[in-house]
Write an enzyme that holds these catalytic residues in place. Structure first.
Site, PDB file in Angstrom:
ATOM      1  N   GLU A 127       0.822  -1.207   0.000  1.00 53.71           N
ATOM      2  CA  GLU A 127       0.000   0.000   0.000  1.00 53.71           C
ATOM      3  C   GLU A 127       0.855   1.255   0.000  1.00 53.71           C
ATOM      4  O   GLU A 127       2.044   1.226   0.313  1.00 53.71           O
ATOM      5  CB  GLU A 127      -0.921  -0.002   1.209  1.00 53.71           C
ATOM      6  N   CYS A 166       0.132   2.301   7.909  1.00 55.63           N
ATOM      7  CA  CYS A 166       1.139   1.249   7.997  1.00 55.63           C
ATOM      8  C   CYS A 166       0.575  -0.168   7.959  1.00 55.63           C
ATOM      9  O   CYS A 166       0.552  -0.857   8.965  1.00 55.63           O
ATOM     10  CB  CYS A 166       1.955   1.410   9.273  1.00 55.63           C
ATOM     11  N   GLU A 195      10.564  -2.206   7.030  1.00 57.87           N
ATOM     12  CA  GLU A 195      11.633  -1.470   7.695  1.00 57.87           C
ATOM     13  C   GLU A 195      12.701  -1.213   6.630  1.00 57.87           C
ATOM     14  O   GLU A 195      13.387  -2.154   6.192  1.00 57.87           O
ATOM     15  CB  GLU A 195      12.178  -2.314   8.868  1.00 57.87           C
ATOM     16  N   CYS A 232       6.661  -4.622  15.838  1.00 53.61           N
ATOM     17  CA  CYS A 232       6.122  -3.561  16.708  1.00 53.61           C
ATOM     18  C   CYS A 232       4.644  -3.848  16.996  1.00 53.61           C
ATOM     19  O   CYS A 232       3.870  -4.131  16.088  1.00 53.61           O
ATOM     20  CB  CYS A 232       6.269  -2.192  16.047  1.00 53.61           C
TER      21      CYS A 232
HETATM   22  N1  SAH Z   1       9.681   0.678   9.759  1.00 53.63           N
HETATM   23  C1  SAH Z   1       9.822   2.116   9.798  1.00 53.63           C
HETATM   24  C2  SAH Z   1       8.665   2.825   9.097  1.00 53.63           C
HETATM   25  C3  SAH Z   1       7.378   2.673   9.821  1.00 53.63           C
HETATM   26  S1  SAH Z   1       6.038   3.678   9.453  1.00 53.63           S
HETATM   27  C4  SAH Z   1       9.912   2.562  11.240  1.00 53.63           C
HETATM   28  O1  SAH Z   1       9.747   1.756  12.129  1.00 53.63           O
HETATM   29  O2  SAH Z   1      10.168   3.736  11.479  1.00 53.63           O
HETATM   30  C5  SAH Z   1       6.262   5.240  10.138  1.00 53.63           C
HETATM   31  C6  SAH Z   1       5.868   5.459  11.585  1.00 53.63           C
HETATM   32  O3  SAH Z   1       4.534   5.092  11.921  1.00 53.63           O
HETATM   33  C7  SAH Z   1       6.778   4.722  12.541  1.00 53.63           C
HETATM   34  O4  SAH Z   1       7.186   5.622  13.538  1.00 53.63           O
HETATM   35  C8  SAH Z   1       5.868   3.679  13.115  1.00 53.63           C
HETATM   36  O5  SAH Z   1       6.327   3.248  14.366  1.00 53.63           O
HETATM   37  C9  SAH Z   1       4.558   4.414  13.164  1.00 53.63           C
HETATM   38  N2  SAH Z   1       3.363   3.566  13.239  1.00 53.63           N
HETATM   39  C10 SAH Z   1       3.163   2.328  12.729  1.00 53.63           C
HETATM   40  N3  SAH Z   1       1.933   1.894  12.979  1.00 53.63           N
HETATM   41  C11 SAH Z   1       1.309   2.883  13.658  1.00 53.63           C
HETATM   42  C12 SAH Z   1      -0.006   3.054  14.210  1.00 53.63           C
HETATM   43  N4  SAH Z   1      -0.897   2.097  14.097  1.00 53.63           N
HETATM   44  N5  SAH Z   1      -0.296   4.212  14.827  1.00 53.63           N
HETATM   45  C13 SAH Z   1       0.628   5.194  14.932  1.00 53.63           C
HETATM   46  N6  SAH Z   1       1.870   5.101  14.446  1.00 53.63           N
HETATM   47  C14 SAH Z   1       2.217   3.956  13.822  1.00 53.63           C
END
Ligand code: SAH
Length: 357
Positions: free
Chosen positions: A80, A325, A152, A104
């Site tokens: 996506e 995400c 990631e 995560c």
């Molecule tokens: N893998 C990378 C990119 C992730 S997406 C990373 O970990 O940074 C970008 C951001 O959105 C990251 O900070 C991630 O932790 C956050 N994120 C992911 N899912 C989320 C959610 N459901 N609510 C809020 N933030 C989220």
């Protein structure tokens, strides 16, 4: 471009055909539809490369102009992406892996582990496809890029770096590295490596807590890399690239946003050339984590500002079309399963299932 030139020569064509090919691809055209290519060359290319590496199969339109896309890859996997429209231009959020293995707890991308890495071409193709949809005359459709979709980025290092070089190359769509942000959960070794690439992209780190033990409750990667080491890697990044770095901090009720956390964040980050981006948690229905209320979120922001940090609460855009995400993809795969189809491509290998602990 060098690879394309070598390829073109090896297929018995003149070198200028490489530029013609790459110009066409950069306009978002399929190999089969680039005008003027000799038929024999086109056929040889199609025997070796995908004509359509990323196809948009569904677009969700938000009231504020945000567009969210589901792309199908040539092997049937689904990823996506999002296009957010601002006054200064359009920011596209791209995916770097199908799924993710970081584990995560708040993130939907990681629910079924990592299926596979995207190639550099598949990452670029997301941008070229969306750029072609929105470009007007000489004006670009996509002006900024964030690597914040599924995956990631630093866990798919070589492909991501190759993508960054290609998307910022002068011969291509030439999006400056300064207009690109790479977000990582903090893979320290790769943060050092990135600082040496000569690609001054904005580095964004998902922090989400203030102590290693608490961070590990929602981010298994914290068992491997300590906050202190992440901060050292950020300092190094700043020294090598001159770029200020950003911390993402998603506010999760009862997990990371007490007064104590604000004070600890201030002690960790005060005086550093950084910015804190507070994010409202986008609740994932498969998990039990809850978003902090708006009022408390602004209160938390106020505490950070009072403590001398540069901080903002990220504006929520496109919320009427849902999904952050991996949520769009997860929802789509669920719908397909209920319909009795199997939208998913190959199953994850044992490696793909693991989270990095
Ligand atoms: N893998 C990378 C990119 C992730 S997406 C990373 O970990 O940074 C970008 C951001 O959105 C990251 O900070 C991630 O932790 C956050 N994120 C992911 N899912 C989320 C959610 N459901 N609510 C809020 N933030 C989220």
């Amino acid at each position: 471009m060098e690879e394309a030139e070598q390829l073109t020569l090896s297929l018995g064509e003149k070198k200028f055909r490489a530029k013609q090919l790459m110009d066409g691809l950069c306009k978002g055209k399929r190999i089969s539809l680039i005008p003027g290519l000799p038929q024999a060359f086109r056929e040889k290319l199609l025997a070796r490369f995908e004509d359509c590496p990323t196809e948009i199969i569904k677009t969700y339109y938000g009231a504020d102009g945000t567009e969210k896309y589901l792309f199908r890859l040539a092997d049937g996997n689904i990823i996506e992406g999002v296009l957010m429209k601002y006054k200064y231009g359009n920011t596209q959020c791209v995916s770097t892996q199908v799924g993710c293995r970081m584990g995560c707890k708040f993130c939907a991308s990681t629910l079924n582990g990592r299926i596979r890495d995207l190639t550099a071409g598949e990452i670029l193709s997301q941008v070229l496809t969306v750029n072609a949809l929105h470009a007007q005359g000489r004006q670009r459709g996509v002006t900024n890029i964030v690597l914040m979709g599924s995956g990631e980025p630093l866990d798919n290092y070589d492909n991501v770096v190759k993508f960054l070089r290609n998307v910022s190359a002068e011969w291509g769509i030439n999006i400056s590295a300064r207009n690109i942000s790479l977000s990582t959960c903090g893979l320290v070794d790769k943060m050092y490596a990135l600082a040496e690439e000569g690609l001054p992209v904005n580095l964004t780190v998902s922090l989400h807590n203030t102590t290693d033990a608490e961070r590990a409750r929602t981010m298994p990667v914290a068992n491997k890399y300590k906050i202190a080491d992440i901060l050292d890697a950020c300092t190094n990044y700043f020294e090598k690239t001159g770029r200020r770095y950003i911390f993402e901090y998603s506010l999760i009720e009862g997990e990371n946003c007490d007064n104590r956390h604000a004070q600890e964040l201030i002690s960790l980050l005060k005086g550093r050339p950084c910015h804190v981006n507070l994010i409202r948690l986008n609740e994932v229905k498969e998990r039990h984590l809850r978003a902090l209320g708006d009022k408390q979120a602004y209160r938390f922001l106020g505490l950070l500002e009072k403590g001398g940090l540069s901080a903002t609460l990220r504006r929520q855009i496109g919320s009427d079309i849902g999904g952050a995400c991996g949520q769009l993809r997860a929802g789509y795969l669920e719908e397909e399963r209920e319909d009795g189809h199997c939208a998913e491509g190959p199953k994850p290998d044992a490696h793909g299932q693991q989270s990095e602990t």
